[in-house]
Scaffold this active site. Sequence first.
Site, PDB file in Angstrom:
ATOM      1  N   SER A 155      24.735  -7.232 -41.904  1.00 14.59           N
ATOM      2  CA  SER A 155      24.245  -8.583 -41.571  1.00 14.59           C
ATOM      3  C   SER A 155      23.060  -8.934 -42.456  1.00 14.59           C
ATOM      4  CB  SER A 155      23.806  -8.598 -40.102  1.00 14.59           C
ATOM      5  OG  SER A 155      23.166  -9.810 -39.795  1.00 14.59           O
ATOM      6  N   TYR A 204      18.450  -5.134 -33.655  1.00 10.48           N
ATOM      7  CA  TYR A 204      19.681  -5.471 -34.395  1.00 10.48           C
ATOM      8  C   TYR A 204      19.434  -5.312 -35.900  1.00 10.48           C
ATOM      9  CZ  TYR A 204      23.780  -8.211 -35.861  1.00 10.48           C
ATOM     10  OH  TYR A 204      24.964  -8.614 -36.442  1.00 10.48           O
TER      11      TYR A 204
HETATM   12  N1  LIG Z   1      28.767 -13.558 -35.444  1.00  9.48           N
HETATM   13  C1  LIG Z   1      27.767 -13.492 -36.294  1.00  9.48           C
HETATM   14  O1  LIG Z   1      26.976 -14.463 -36.449  1.00  9.48           O
HETATM   15  C2  LIG Z   1      27.571 -12.254 -37.151  1.00  9.48           C
HETATM   16  C3  LIG Z   1      26.664 -12.319 -38.222  1.00  9.48           C
HETATM   17  C4  LIG Z   1      26.472 -11.194 -39.017  1.00  9.48           C
HETATM   18  C5  LIG Z   1      27.169 -10.030 -38.738  1.00  9.48           C
HETATM   19  N2  LIG Z   1      28.020  -9.979 -37.696  1.00  9.48           N
HETATM   20  C6  LIG Z   1      28.718  -8.711 -37.439  1.00  9.48           C
HETATM   21  O2  LIG Z   1      30.110  -8.934 -37.538  1.00  9.48           O
HETATM   22  C7  LIG Z   1      30.803  -7.995 -36.692  1.00  9.48           C
HETATM   23  C8  LIG Z   1      31.798  -8.752 -35.825  1.00  9.48           C
HETATM   24  O3  LIG Z   1      31.079  -9.642 -35.004  1.00  9.48           O
HETATM   25  P1  LIG Z   1      31.766 -10.881 -34.245  1.00  9.48           P
HETATM   26  O4  LIG Z   1      30.840 -12.026 -34.391  1.00  9.48           O
HETATM   27  O5  LIG Z   1      33.187 -11.011 -34.636  1.00  9.48           O
HETATM   28  O6  LIG Z   1      31.627 -10.368 -32.724  1.00  9.48           O
HETATM   29  P2  LIG Z   1      32.617 -10.521 -31.466  1.00  9.48           P
HETATM   30  O7  LIG Z   1      33.405 -11.771 -31.559  1.00  9.48           O
HETATM   31  O8  LIG Z   1      31.750 -10.289 -30.266  1.00  9.48           O
HETATM   32  O9  LIG Z   1      33.628  -9.283 -31.666  1.00  9.48           O
HETATM   33  C9  LIG Z   1      33.144  -7.976 -31.574  1.00  9.48           C
HETATM   34  C10 LIG Z   1      34.303  -6.984 -31.683  1.00  9.48           C
HETATM   35  O10 LIG Z   1      33.739  -5.663 -31.564  1.00  9.48           O
HETATM   36  C11 LIG Z   1      34.448  -4.939 -30.575  1.00  9.48           C
HETATM   37  N3  LIG Z   1      33.509  -4.051 -29.862  1.00  9.48           N
HETATM   38  C12 LIG Z   1      32.315  -4.376 -29.291  1.00  9.48           C
HETATM   39  N4  LIG Z   1      31.754  -3.291 -28.750  1.00  9.48           N
HETATM   40  C13 LIG Z   1      32.596  -2.254 -28.979  1.00  9.48           C
HETATM   41  C14 LIG Z   1      32.567  -0.870 -28.652  1.00  9.48           C
HETATM   42  N5  LIG Z   1      31.560  -0.311 -27.971  1.00  9.48           N
HETATM   43  N6  LIG Z   1      33.604  -0.084 -29.065  1.00  9.48           N
HETATM   44  C15 LIG Z   1      34.635  -0.637 -29.745  1.00  9.48           C
HETATM   45  N7  LIG Z   1      34.737  -1.940 -30.080  1.00  9.48           N
HETATM   46  C16 LIG Z   1      33.721  -2.731 -29.694  1.00  9.48           C
HETATM   47  C17 LIG Z   1      35.065  -5.977 -29.640  1.00  9.48           C
HETATM   48  O11 LIG Z   1      36.301  -5.464 -29.154  1.00  9.48           O
HETATM   49  P3  LIG Z   1      36.690  -5.269 -27.597  1.00  9.48           P
HETATM   50  O12 LIG Z   1      35.722  -6.058 -26.763  1.00  9.48           O
HETATM   51  O13 LIG Z   1      38.102  -5.811 -27.525  1.00  9.48           O
HETATM   52  O14 LIG Z   1      36.621  -3.808 -27.401  1.00  9.48           O
HETATM   53  C18 LIG Z   1      35.330  -7.148 -30.582  1.00  9.48           C
HETATM   54  O15 LIG Z   1      36.611  -7.086 -31.136  1.00  9.48           O
HETATM   55  C19 LIG Z   1      29.719  -7.260 -35.907  1.00  9.48           C
HETATM   56  O16 LIG Z   1      29.460  -6.017 -36.510  1.00  9.48           O
HETATM   57  C20 LIG Z   1      28.500  -8.169 -36.031  1.00  9.48           C
HETATM   58  O17 LIG Z   1      27.281  -7.457 -35.915  1.00  9.48           O
HETATM   59  C21 LIG Z   1      28.255 -11.065 -36.889  1.00  9.48           C
END
Ligand SMILES: NC(=O)c1ccc[n+]([C@@H]2O[C@H](COP(=O)([O-])OP(=O)(O)OC[C@H]3O[C@@H](n4cnc5c(N)ncnc54)[C@H](OP(=O)(O)O)[C@@H]3O)[C@@H](O)[C@H]2O)c1
Length: 288
Positions: A149, A162
């Site tokens: 990130s 984070y």
């Molecule tokens: N959204 C943003 O603004 C943003 C910005 C920068 C970076 N990121 C990074 O991008 C990645 C994806 O984020 P997103 O925004 O797509 O989030 P999201 O929509 O909340 O999706 C998170 C995913 O991670 C899985 N997950 C969460 N906790 C877990 C655990 N303990 N074990 C296994 N799987 C787990 C969930 O699967 P289940 O619930 O089905 O298990 C879900 O598929 C993350 O690493 C986040 O830090 C996001």
Amino acid sequence: MAIRKRHRILALLMSEVMSEKGKVVLITGASRGLGLAIAEHCLSKGMCVYGTSRNPGRFSDCSFNLLQMEVTDSSSVKLAVAQVLDLEGKIDVLVNNAGVGITGPIEEIDLDEVQHHFDVNYRGPLRLIQSVLPSMRQQGSGMIINITSVAGTMGLPFRAVYSAAKSALLLSAEALRMELRPFGVKVTNLVPGDINTDMAAGRYHAPVIQNSPYEKLYKKLLNRINQDVNTGSSPEAIARRVYKIMCKSNPKLYYTAGPSFQQFAVLLKRVLPSRLFERLMISFQKLD
Ligand SMILES: NC(=O)c1ccc[n+]([C@@H]2O[C@H](COP(=O)([O-])OP(=O)(O)OC[C@H]3O[C@@H](n4cnc5c(N)ncnc54)[C@H](OP(=O)(O)O)[C@@H]3O)[C@@H](O)[C@H]2O)c1
């Protein structure tokens, strides 16, 4: 002019050669958000896609193979990786995407929550890396892409934990690239700014404590953080970027993505004197 044309044709041919068609990709956290978008894009490009979720049964209409995995549980990670290796004989690309958010003032945040956060966002990806590396080393090829990130390149107020976990992953990847040099395995990071997903719903928020010295500022920042995610880049656009990274034969340590002002902030952090950068952050985040 002719040389430029020849370069363009060569680049086109190369992109065809470098296509990931038929390659096996394992994407953690592919039930929604960015992971789902990456999985669907890879599928559309002809890749053999395995995603993971803690509850795959909930997504019976999923268009790719969805395996059970809890990234904080080593045996669950090992089992899912072994399943892919049994079925496909190899994993070409690992995308360490599963992750959660956390907010709170450092002075008040619950340390058990901090530990859990590191178990998901830092130790989780390390568990995956440790599980796929033996086979990748043996085949003499492979690529690991961590979704870190912009927050991992700078300390963001009230998102320190984070920032720290993503930064730890980014720095570990920098070291890992050198450790893996003799084995033909590539390591890289996608460093996105805000993405329009439901991440805020799964984020741990330290409670806003009444009469706490941080009450006013933290409350203000919390609203702002949630709004920022809603106006972030589309997961599909970021997924296309991830696929392009997969096609690279010699990827860089990291690639930024997402809103351009956030990508620009990563550059400013590298080039500006630290006190000037801090002043800019304070004024941008309206912390005055
Ligand atoms: N959204 C943003 O603004 C943003 C910005 C920068 C970076 N990121 C990074 O991008 C990645 C994806 O984020 P997103 O925004 O797509 O989030 P999201 O929509 O909340 O999706 C998170 C995913 O991670 C899985 N997950 C969460 N906790 C877990 C655990 N303990 N074990 C296994 N799987 C787990 C969930 O699967 P289940 O619930 O089905 O298990 C879900 O598929 C993350 O690493 C986040 O830090 C996001």
